[in-house]
Scaffold this active site. Structure first.
Site, PDB file in Angstrom:
ATOM      1  N   GLU A  86       0.808  -1.228   0.000  1.00 22.16           N
ATOM      2  CA  GLU A  86       0.000   0.000   0.000  1.00 22.16           C
ATOM      3  C   GLU A  86       0.843   1.281   0.000  1.00 22.16           C
ATOM      4  O   GLU A  86       0.431   2.308   0.556  1.00 22.16           O
ATOM      5  CB  GLU A  86      -0.936  -0.004   1.209  1.00 22.16           C
ATOM      6  CG  GLU A  86      -1.951  -1.138   1.161  1.00 22.16           C
ATOM      7  CD  GLU A  86      -3.097  -0.900   2.111  1.00 22.16           C
ATOM      8  OE1 GLU A  86      -4.165  -0.525   1.634  1.00 22.16           O
ATOM      9  OE2 GLU A  86      -2.906  -1.095   3.314  1.00 22.16           O
ATOM     10  N   HIS A 105      -0.748   5.026   8.314  1.00 19.52           N
ATOM     11  CA  HIS A 105      -1.887   4.222   7.836  1.00 19.52           C
ATOM     12  C   HIS A 105      -2.117   3.089   8.833  1.00 19.52           C
ATOM     13  O   HIS A 105      -1.209   2.319   9.127  1.00 19.52           O
ATOM     14  CB  HIS A 105      -1.612   3.672   6.445  1.00 19.52           C
ATOM     15  CG  HIS A 105      -2.641   2.670   6.020  1.00 19.52           C
ATOM     16  ND1 HIS A 105      -3.973   2.998   5.905  1.00 19.52           N
ATOM     17  CD2 HIS A 105      -2.552   1.351   5.710  1.00 19.52           C
ATOM     18  CE1 HIS A 105      -4.656   1.919   5.539  1.00 19.52           C
ATOM     19  NE2 HIS A 105      -3.816   0.908   5.422  1.00 19.52           N
ATOM     20  N   HIS A 107      -4.996   0.068  10.718  1.00 14.92           N
ATOM     21  CA  HIS A 107      -6.190  -0.782  10.619  1.00 14.92           C
ATOM     22  C   HIS A 107      -6.893  -0.865  11.975  1.00 14.92           C
ATOM     23  O   HIS A 107      -7.489  -1.881  12.316  1.00 14.92           O
ATOM     24  CB  HIS A 107      -5.806  -2.189  10.158  1.00 14.92           C
ATOM     25  CG  HIS A 107      -5.094  -2.232   8.844  1.00 14.92           C
ATOM     26  ND1 HIS A 107      -4.339  -3.308   8.434  1.00 14.92           N
ATOM     27  CD2 HIS A 107      -5.014  -1.328   7.835  1.00 14.92           C
ATOM     28  CE1 HIS A 107      -3.818  -3.053   7.232  1.00 14.92           C
ATOM     29  NE2 HIS A 107      -4.214  -1.863   6.853  1.00 14.92           N
ATOM     30  N   HIS A 180     -11.561  -1.040   6.434  1.00 16.22           N
ATOM     31  CA  HIS A 180     -10.105  -1.147   6.303  1.00 16.22           C
ATOM     32  C   HIS A 180      -9.383  -0.434   7.454  1.00 16.22           C
ATOM     33  O   HIS A 180      -8.586  -1.039   8.148  1.00 16.22           O
ATOM     34  CB  HIS A 180      -9.722  -0.540   4.941  1.00 16.22           C
ATOM     35  CG  HIS A 180      -8.293  -0.669   4.567  1.00 16.22           C
ATOM     36  ND1 HIS A 180      -7.862  -0.616   3.265  1.00 16.22           N
ATOM     37  CD2 HIS A 180      -7.167  -0.805   5.311  1.00 16.22           C
ATOM     38  CE1 HIS A 180      -6.541  -0.744   3.226  1.00 16.22           C
ATOM     39  NE2 HIS A 180      -6.103  -0.858   4.455  1.00 16.22           N
TER      40      HIS A 180
END
Ligand code: ZN
Length: 276
Positions: A86, A105, A107, A180
């Site tokens: 990603e 980023h 989760h 996500h």
């Protein structure tokens, strides 16, 4: 900035990056997945993140990889340093927003309910004013897959990354991602880590509050006025003022968080300790 101090600044960023990755794991914002990155201070068209490894296990400069902002490909390809799938989350944000220097980023499971229900995530308390009052925008990848894209919800290319990056307009610093997680941005590693941690905390507080409110309402424990208020979110002015407050005071939690990860045997940071 003189050459020596520029080098010192870069070396301090390497150390901060590894500390930041450890801190995000320590606070359970990242587990074996998710990542932090920063823009190279001397080469703004390059960003740095780790090879594909659990963030808690990043330990030295050998784990770091420089990527081009233009296409998220490594500056110096090395088959031994496989990258995260990603990377385009990071490259597209750095491409579209020149003032952003760090990206997280995550989760985080505390945040996921706000990505799959339409319930807006809003600033609930003074540590998360940066979330604003309107509801954090949600990126829905299901509307964006190309014909050949795998529907595995990962942001695997530029076409999937660019619409996510475009959500960071008008001062917005967090975007939720349907089913996500979320992505947070800032001008520094410390602020990006701070925002990621307090996004997760705000989500937990908001969920607990909504559950308590629903229970209290169902047993008739609230006055009509209290029912009408519902969750008492921050006002726009409060969100603005508390954002300023947390921005100037970010070094206080940062210094504590660094000490916490340094005190744990799990985390190793062999990058130079540099005093700028
Ligand atoms: Zn992800």
């Amino acid at each position: 900035m003189a050459d020596a101090s520029v080098t010192a600044h870069l070396r301090s960023l390497y150390r901060k990056f590894i500390d930041g990755s450890h801190i995000l794991h320590h606070h359970r914002v990242l587990d074996a997945y998710g990542h932090l990155s920063f823009r190279h201070p001397l080469k703004p068209d390059v960003f740095v993140m780790s090879r594909s490894i659990a963030p808690a296990l990043i330990s030295s400069l050998d784990d770091l990889v420089e990527y081009r902002v233009s296409d998220a490909e490594p500056v110096s390809p090395n088959p031994l340093k496989k990258g995260f799938a990603e990377r385009h989350i990071h490259s597209e944000i750095y491409k579209q927003h020149k003032h952003i220097n760090a990206v997280v980023h995550s989760h985080s499971s505390a945040v996921i309910p706000y990505t799959i229900t339409g319930v807006p995530l809003r600033a609930c308390y003074h540590m998360a004013g940066f979330l604003g009052t309107e509801g954090v925008p949600v990126y829905n990848i299901s509307q964006l897959y190309g014909r050949d894209d795998t529907h595995d919800m990962l942001v695997r290319n530029e076409d999937l990354g660019a619409p996510l990056a475009s959500l960071f307009e008008d001062g917005n610093v967090v975007a939720l991602m349907r089913g996500h997680g979320f992505t947070a941005v800032a001008e520094s590693i410390e602020s990006a880590v701070f925002r990621a941690i307090y996004t997760q905390k705000n989500a937990a507080i908001q969920s607990a509050t909504m559950g308590m409110l629903a229970a209290a309402t169902s047993i008739g424990d609230l006055t009509q006025e209290e029912e009408d208020i519902g969750v008492w979110y921050l006002s726009e002015e409060e969100a603005r003022a508390t954002t300023a407050l947390t921005e100037w005071s970010v070094q206080r939690p940062w210094m504590l968080w660094v000490k916490e990860v340094e005190a744990s045997e799990l985390y190793v940071n062999s990058a130079d300790c540099v005093h700028e």
